[in-house]
Design a protein around this motif. Structure first.
Motif, PDB file in Angstrom:
ATOM      1  N   PHE A  29      -5.504   4.063   2.148  1.00  0.00           N
ATOM      2  CA  PHE A  29      -4.698   4.307   3.360  1.00  0.00           C
ATOM      3  C   PHE A  29      -3.304   4.741   2.883  1.00  0.00           C
ATOM      4  N   PRO A  30      -3.200   5.978   2.367  1.00  0.00           N
ATOM      5  CA  PRO A  30      -1.981   6.411   1.681  1.00  0.00           C
ATOM      6  C   PRO A  30      -0.737   6.332   2.561  1.00  0.00           C
ATOM      7  N   GLY A  31       0.308   5.734   2.033  1.00  0.00           N
ATOM      8  CA  GLY A  31       1.578   5.684   2.763  1.00  0.00           C
ATOM      9  C   GLY A  31       1.690   4.522   3.731  1.00  0.00           C
ATOM     10  N   GLN A  32       0.624   3.717   3.900  1.00  0.00           N
ATOM     11  CA  GLN A  32       0.683   2.591   4.840  1.00  0.00           C
ATOM     12  C   GLN A  32       0.703   1.265   4.097  1.00  0.00           C
ATOM     13  N   HIS A  33       1.345   0.272   4.683  1.00  0.00           N
ATOM     14  CA  HIS A  33       1.505  -1.025   4.026  1.00  0.00           C
ATOM     15  C   HIS A  33       1.257  -2.168   4.990  1.00  0.00           C
ATOM     16  N   ARG A  34       1.045  -3.348   4.405  1.00  0.00           N
ATOM     17  CA  ARG A  34       1.120  -4.584   5.175  1.00  0.00           C
ATOM     18  C   ARG A  34       2.456  -5.213   4.831  1.00  0.00           C
ATOM     19  N   PHE A  35       3.185  -5.642   5.861  1.00  0.00           N
ATOM     20  CA  PHE A  35       4.526  -6.176   5.636  1.00  0.00           C
ATOM     21  C   PHE A  35       4.610  -7.642   6.028  1.00  0.00           C
ATOM     22  N   SER A  36       5.318  -8.433   5.220  1.00  0.00           N
ATOM     23  CA  SER A  36       5.730  -9.738   5.738  1.00  0.00           C
ATOM     24  C   SER A  36       6.879  -9.483   6.720  1.00  0.00           C
ATOM     25  N   MET A  37       7.153 -10.497   7.540  1.00  0.00           N
ATOM     26  CA  MET A  37       8.071 -10.305   8.666  1.00  0.00           C
ATOM     27  C   MET A  37       9.432  -9.731   8.277  1.00  0.00           C
ATOM     28  N   ASP A  38      10.005 -10.265   7.198  1.00  0.00           N
ATOM     29  CA  ASP A  38      11.335  -9.812   6.768  1.00  0.00           C
ATOM     30  C   ASP A  38      11.346  -8.320   6.430  1.00  0.00           C
ATOM     31  N   LEU A  39      10.313  -7.868   5.713  1.00  0.00           N
ATOM     32  CA  LEU A  39      10.284  -6.453   5.332  1.00  0.00           C
ATOM     33  C   LEU A  39       9.830  -5.564   6.497  1.00  0.00           C
TER      34      LEU A  39
END
Ligand code: PBG
Length: 311
Positions: A29-39
């Motif tokens: 899934f190029p360019g996509q991330h899972r983020f923790s709340m702060d980020l």
């Protein structure tokens, strides 16, 4: 005069995880991330600076069980994130996905009756009553956290009505509902299932998602969701279903969303990497076509890529 896509047509999806200072890449899934709340907050700040003001949140929990119970416990990751986001950006419009597939150990969108059954017809596969109870509870949790719009995507019969009833009963009349009304059993969801870790562990979703051979059921389902009280109805995926988008807009004249899903996004990214086309030009053409077909809202992972050239 031609069609022009605007920033306020765009909704940007995000995946939120627990912990702090986490930004995980997602395989395929190029360019996509899972983020923790702060980020996540940091990334939304960038999105806002680009002039996009709508997001759709998906939670990816650390632990799963048969009933998907993390989704409706207090202080689940999505509710925590919504509270924080609304504190920082009170005017941001926050949609939350309401489904069980990222929370159940089996990966199905509802509470299921028994392992191994692959029967057609959702009543035989899903425990509809238990599923509707769970979905209503999840939606209420998100409304309490401050979500502007909840978006049931389990394709469980009656989910919009069940959620509307629960929200109204608890004083959340103003919280809106976007139904994933015409959601097809599609091959285009691959990268998302990596992101949410939500691929079904057995069987498939054909018992409850729509067949791509069947226009009439899709139109009926949209009509049904409008009758149940959906403020916005959706067609998903978008590109292979432009005919459904157009038909839905013409028949119902109801606020309409289209989900430019993960597989459609990945095509563009991988092709651009191979030098097959100009990425920006390709995105413009695709998203304009979805708007031209009749979508008022377009949910797309390209949101940040294309904000620069939109008004
Ligand atoms: C299921 C759900 C899916 C997506 C979002 N929520 C599809 C599925 O796994 O059946 C896919 C979105 C995408 O591919 O971008 N609740």
């Amino acid at each position: 005069m031609g069609i022009s896509l605007r920033k306020d047509n765009i909704i940007c999806p995000y995946f939120v995880i627990g912990g702090v200072n986490r930004k995980e890449k997602i395989p395929s899934f190029p360019g996509q991330h899972r983020f923790s709340m702060d980020l996540l907050i940091k990334d939304i700040k960038e999105l806002k600076a680009l002039g996009i003001n709508k997001i759709l949140l998906f939670g990816v929990p650390d632990s799963k069980d048969r009933l998907g119970s993390h989704a409706y416990k207090n202080n689940n990751i999505v509710s925590l994130a919504v509270r924080e986001i609304k504190k920082k950006f009170p005017h941001l419009i926050v949609f939350t996905d309401v489904c069980l597939c990222a929370y159940t150990s089996h990966g199905h969108c509802g509470i299921i009756k028994g392992q191994g059954s692959r029967v057609k017809g959702q009543e035989k596969f899903m425990d509809i009553k238990a599923t509707l109870n769970a979905l209503a509870k999840i939606a209420l949790t998100y409304a309490e956290a401050g979500a502007d719009c909840v978006a049931p995507s389990a394709m469980a019969k009656g989910e919009v009505a069940a959620i509307r009833k629960e929200l109204d009963k608890n004083g959340y009349r103003k919280t809106k509902i976007m139904g994933y009304s015409a959601k097809f059993a599609s091959n285009f969801y691959g990268p998302f299932r990596n992101a949410a870790n939500s691929a079904p562990k057995f069987g498939n979703r054909q018992a409850y998602q729509l067949s791509y051979t069947d226009t009439e059921s899709a139109i009926k389902k949209i009509e049904n969701d409008i009758n149940e009280g959906a403020d916005i109805v959706m067609v998903k995926p978008a590109l292979s279903y432009l005919d459904i988008i157009k038909e839905a807009k013409h028949r119902f004249r109801h606020p309409l969303a289209a989900y430019n899903v993960s597989g459609e996004y990945a095509f563009v990214k991988y092709g651009a990497k191979q030098g097959l086309w100009d990425e920006g030009e390709m995105i413009k053409e695709i998203l304009t076509s979805i708007k031209r077909a009749g979508a008022d809202h377009i949910i797309t992972y390209h949101a940040k890529d294309i904000a620069g050239w939109l008004k």
